[in-house]
Motif scaffolding. Structure first.
Motif, PDB file in Angstrom:
ATOM      1  N   PRO A 236       0.873  -1.349   0.010  1.00  8.76           N
ATOM      2  CA  PRO A 236      -0.230  -0.457   0.143  1.00  8.76           C
ATOM      3  C   PRO A 236       0.842   1.111   0.010  1.00  8.76           C
ATOM      4  O   PRO A 236       1.826   0.927   0.396  1.00  8.76           O
ATOM      5  CB  PRO A 236      -0.737  -0.035   1.709  1.00  8.76           C
ATOM      6  N   PHE A 237       0.638   1.943  -0.080  1.00  4.92           N
ATOM      7  CA  PHE A 237       0.741   3.426  -0.744  1.00  4.92           C
ATOM      8  C   PHE A 237       0.418   4.630   0.162  1.00  4.92           C
ATOM      9  O   PHE A 237      -1.253   4.625  -0.362  1.00  4.92           O
ATOM     10  CB  PHE A 237       1.693   3.868  -1.868  1.00  4.92           C
ATOM     11  N   ASP A 238       0.814   5.580   0.814  1.00  4.59           N
ATOM     12  CA  ASP A 238       0.315   6.951   1.332  1.00  4.59           C
ATOM     13  C   ASP A 238       1.061   7.728   1.836  1.00  4.59           C
ATOM     14  O   ASP A 238       2.086   7.810   1.452  1.00  4.59           O
ATOM     15  CB  ASP A 238      -0.034   6.162   3.118  1.00  4.59           C
ATOM     16  N   GLY A 239      -0.171   8.718   1.493  1.00  2.83           N
ATOM     17  CA  GLY A 239       0.320  10.151   0.890  1.00  2.83           C
ATOM     18  C   GLY A 239      -0.130  11.291   0.245  1.00  2.83           C
ATOM     19  O   GLY A 239      -0.753  10.620  -0.307  1.00  2.83           O
ATOM     20  N   GLY A 240      -0.115  12.915   0.491  1.00  4.12           N
ATOM     21  CA  GLY A 240      -0.241  13.546  -0.197  1.00  4.12           C
ATOM     22  C   GLY A 240       0.084  14.672   0.452  1.00  4.12           C
ATOM     23  O   GLY A 240       0.824  15.222   1.755  1.00  4.12           O
ATOM     24  N   PRO A 241      -0.120  16.144  -0.549  1.00  2.77           N
ATOM     25  CA  PRO A 241       0.425  16.904   0.057  1.00  2.77           C
ATOM     26  C   PRO A 241      -0.455  18.425   0.760  1.00  2.77           C
ATOM     27  O   PRO A 241       0.050  19.510   1.449  1.00  2.77           O
ATOM     28  CB  PRO A 241       0.411  17.694  -1.439  1.00  2.77           C
ATOM     29  N   SER A 242      -1.937  17.782   0.939  1.00  5.05           N
ATOM     30  CA  SER A 242      -2.445  19.010   1.572  1.00  5.05           C
ATOM     31  C   SER A 242      -2.092  18.581   3.509  1.00  5.05           C
ATOM     32  O   SER A 242      -2.628  19.781   3.641  1.00  5.05           O
ATOM     33  CB  SER A 242      -4.004  18.480   2.000  1.00  5.05           C
ATOM     34  N   GLU A 243      -1.893  17.952   3.901  1.00  2.00           N
ATOM     35  CA  GLU A 243      -1.209  17.700   5.000  1.00  2.00           C
ATOM     36  C   GLU A 243      -0.194  18.897   5.450  1.00  2.00           C
ATOM     37  O   GLU A 243       0.672  18.946   6.994  1.00  2.00           O
ATOM     38  CB  GLU A 243      -1.323  17.119   5.501  1.00  2.00           C
ATOM     39  N   VAL A 276       4.483  -0.817   3.990  1.00  2.00           N
ATOM     40  CA  VAL A 276       3.923   0.786   3.020  1.00  2.00           C
ATOM     41  C   VAL A 276       4.968   1.923   2.761  1.00  2.00           C
ATOM     42  O   VAL A 276       6.054   2.339   2.734  1.00  2.00           O
ATOM     43  CB  VAL A 276       2.926   1.242   3.822  1.00  2.00           C
ATOM     44  N   LEU A 277       4.590   2.119   1.549  1.00  2.00           N
ATOM     45  CA  LEU A 277       5.849   3.273   0.735  1.00  2.00           C
ATOM     46  C   LEU A 277       4.387   4.276   1.305  1.00  2.00           C
ATOM     47  O   LEU A 277       4.043   4.907   1.218  1.00  2.00           O
ATOM     48  CB  LEU A 277       5.140   3.054  -0.031  1.00  2.00           C
ATOM     49  N   TYR A 304       8.238   0.551   6.935  1.00  2.00           N
ATOM     50  CA  TYR A 304       8.281   1.642   6.352  1.00  2.00           C
ATOM     51  C   TYR A 304       9.390   2.190   5.022  1.00  2.00           C
ATOM     52  O   TYR A 304      10.477   2.757   5.327  1.00  2.00           O
ATOM     53  CB  TYR A 304       7.611   3.255   6.858  1.00  2.00           C
ATOM     54  N   LEU A 305       8.582   2.720   3.805  1.00  2.00           N
ATOM     55  CA  LEU A 305       9.563   2.927   3.076  1.00  2.00           C
ATOM     56  C   LEU A 305       9.085   4.635   2.964  1.00  2.00           C
ATOM     57  O   LEU A 305       7.979   4.920   2.222  1.00  2.00           O
ATOM     58  CB  LEU A 305       9.727   2.421   1.669  1.00  2.00           C
ATOM     59  N   TRP A 306      10.339   5.333   3.399  1.00  2.00           N
ATOM     60  CA  TRP A 306       9.927   7.100   3.799  1.00  2.00           C
ATOM     61  C   TRP A 306      10.169   7.287   2.254  1.00  2.00           C
ATOM     62  O   TRP A 306      11.250   8.145   1.735  1.00  2.00           O
ATOM     63  CB  TRP A 306      10.386   7.315   4.386  1.00  2.00           C
ATOM     64  N   LEU A 307       9.627   8.476   1.659  1.00  2.00           N
ATOM     65  CA  LEU A 307       9.952   9.062   0.742  1.00  2.00           C
ATOM     66  C   LEU A 307       9.492  10.637   0.644  1.00  2.00           C
ATOM     67  O   LEU A 307       8.170  11.168   0.545  1.00  2.00           O
ATOM     68  CB  LEU A 307       8.939   8.688  -0.730  1.00  2.00           C
ATOM     69  N   PHE A 308      10.109  11.435   1.634  1.00  2.00           N
ATOM     70  CA  PHE A 308      10.003  12.844   1.792  1.00  2.00           C
ATOM     71  C   PHE A 308       9.148  13.839   0.813  1.00  2.00           C
ATOM     72  O   PHE A 308      10.800  13.228  -0.779  1.00  2.00           O
ATOM     73  CB  PHE A 308      10.553  13.294   2.970  1.00  2.00           C
ATOM     74  N   GLY A 309       9.193  15.086   0.615  1.00  2.00           N
ATOM     75  CA  GLY A 309       9.807  16.138  -0.783  1.00  2.00           C
ATOM     76  C   GLY A 309      11.070  16.197  -0.653  1.00  2.00           C
ATOM     77  O   GLY A 309      12.120  15.894   0.612  1.00  2.00           O
ATOM     78  N   PRO A 310      12.183  17.224  -1.613  1.00  2.00           N
ATOM     79  CA  PRO A 310      13.124  17.755  -1.269  1.00  2.00           C
ATOM     80  C   PRO A 310      13.271  18.634  -0.069  1.00  2.00           C
ATOM     81  O   PRO A 310      13.979  18.788  -0.064  1.00  2.00           O
ATOM     82  CB  PRO A 310      13.461  18.384  -2.801  1.00  2.00           C
ATOM     83  N   GLU A 311      12.329  18.983   0.263  1.00  2.00           N
ATOM     84  CA  GLU A 311      12.698  19.553   1.706  1.00  2.00           C
ATOM     85  C   GLU A 311      12.868  19.321   2.575  1.00  2.00           C
ATOM     86  O   GLU A 311      13.353  19.937   3.449  1.00  2.00           O
ATOM     87  CB  GLU A 311      11.018  20.294   1.577  1.00  2.00           C
ATOM     88  N   THR A 312      13.011  18.057   2.523  1.00  2.00           N
ATOM     89  CA  THR A 312      13.592  17.170   4.109  1.00  2.00           C
ATOM     90  C   THR A 312      15.331  16.793   3.710  1.00  2.00           C
ATOM     91  O   THR A 312      14.923  15.663   3.375  1.00  2.00           O
ATOM     92  CB  THR A 312      11.900  16.257   4.157  1.00  2.00           C
TER      93      THR A 312
END
Length: 393
Positions: A236-243, A276-277, A304-312
């Protein structure tokens, strides 16, 4: 707990088993172009990372979706509207480039169609993904009228398409990668987005009712796909920009996002899913303590496979999660449009240098979806960098 051997099916491209045991990638060296034979297949490489072992080289997961449509000659609208075309484009792309990502289906506006709204597929100029044409929730009263989608009957909205992609993947021994979040981002498109953000302040109880219904949809999705394909076959994958902290404060994240994320991930644990991604999109640096809290309170044996944005920064990800989870390098996606192959090779080298010794594994990735209109040589830069700078031997 099931053997980690099952993870060969979980996060791998086992289609390579049917194609060839060794791949030959072109590698740029100071002395020119030479050939190098990989000592591991892609399935073996990903299984090693997930099980806490070192592969021959770091895996490459370029977060490719719409780009696959461009290089295979289908329209972006068909890519998202037709599960077979979506699978075939991604399958062709991964065989062409030799990276470790498996086909997947999802987009940021998930939720609106599933709850009875209307979306548009990206057939128009400048459109990059499905978009909301009509929100199912436009007033507070609409929230109480919502019915949680029942996966026991006809699959709701885009899950019909996602199911077709999942079927094609599992038939070849690849994971079924399905969208289970983020709950907060999905709620922000089920409702009219501007109204939703105002309701966080003016109507918090109504927002909680909406978030609870959205979380139930994702729990139902997990139950359906686990029953159909087996928990060991799910990624499964979880993630989004609104938060992101560009949109809400960390205090709002704690109140409105965290409880429902934990609810869905508790179901992940109960179903025996191994990985989980996680893609906390955009700037979520102030939310990291809550993602750490999720990991601690869940006490989940999976990864978890953590894929943060380039800001992190990668070092911050390693500090927060590196002792247990896989860290994904997060190259800024627009660079794949603006920078040359040689420049990207150097950018990837620096990213690899920062992440390669993460205790529980590292994967080279962009910080969000790979740009749809990037040139194929830009994907090659990632794979070449992994071969040249990402070897453990």
């Amino acid at each position: 707990m099931r053997s980690f051997g099952l993870l060969v099916r979980l996060v791998t491209i086992s289609a390579y088993i049917y194609v060839l045991s060794y791949i030959f990638l072109k590698k740029i060296n100071s002395g020119g172009i030479i050939s190098m034979a990989s000592r591991m297949t892609s399935p073996e490489r990903m299984a090693a990372v997930i099980s806490g072992q070192k592969p021959d080289r770091i895996p490459v997961v370029p977060f490719i979706e719409g780009y696959a449509a461009q290089i295979t000659g289908i329209s972006l609208g068909d890519f998202y509207a037709d599960g077979d075309k979506c699978f075939e484009a991604q399958f062709a792309s991964m065989r062409l480039h030799g990276y470790e990502q498996t086909p997947m289906y999802g987009y940021a506006s998930c939720g609106a169609w599933e709850f009875g709204g209307e979306i548009g597929f990206p057939y128009g100029k400048g459109q990059g993904a499905p978009y909301v044409k009509k929100h199912p929730v436009e007033t507070i009263e609409d929230i109480d009228k919502l019915e949680v989608p029942d996966f026991g009957r006809e699959l709701p909205g885009a899950y019909k398409i996602a199911d077709r992609v999942a079927t094609r993947c599992v038939e070849l021994g690849m994971p079924a990668t399905v969208q289970i979040g983020s709950i907060f981002t999905a709620a922000s498109v089920v409702a009219d987005t501007s109204e939703f953000l105002a309701w966080l302040i003016m109507e918090p109880k109504a927002v909680h009712r909406l978030l609870d219904k959205v979380s139930e949809m994702f729990v139902n999705a997990l139950d359906y796909f686990a029953d159909k394909y087996g928990s060991e076959s799910l990624l499964p994958f979880d993630g989004g920009p609104s938060e992101s902290n560009n949109m809400i404060s960390p205090q709002m994240f704690e109140e409105f996002a965290y409880p429902y994320m934990k609810k869905v991930h508790t179901r992940v644990k109960e179903l025996g899913i191994h990985a989980v991604l996680m893609h906390p999109c955009a700037n979520q640096n102030l939310n990291i303590p809550y993602y750490v809290k999720l990991r601690e309170e869940m006490n989940w044996a999976g990864k978890y496979l953590w894929l943060f944005g380039p800001e992190t920064p990668i070092k911050d990800q390693i500090k927060a999660f590196g002792d247990h989870d896989v860290i994904c390098g997060n190259i800024n996606p627009p660079l794949f449009l603006t920078n040359s192959y040689e420049e990207l090779l150097e950018i990837c080298r620096r990213n690899i240098e920062e992440g390669i010794n993460s205790p529980s594994g590292y994967v080279l990735s962009p910080g969000c979806e790979f740009p749809v209109n990037a040139a194929p040589v830009k994907v090659m830069a990632m794979v070449d960098a992994a071969e040249k700078y990402g070897r453990y031997e």
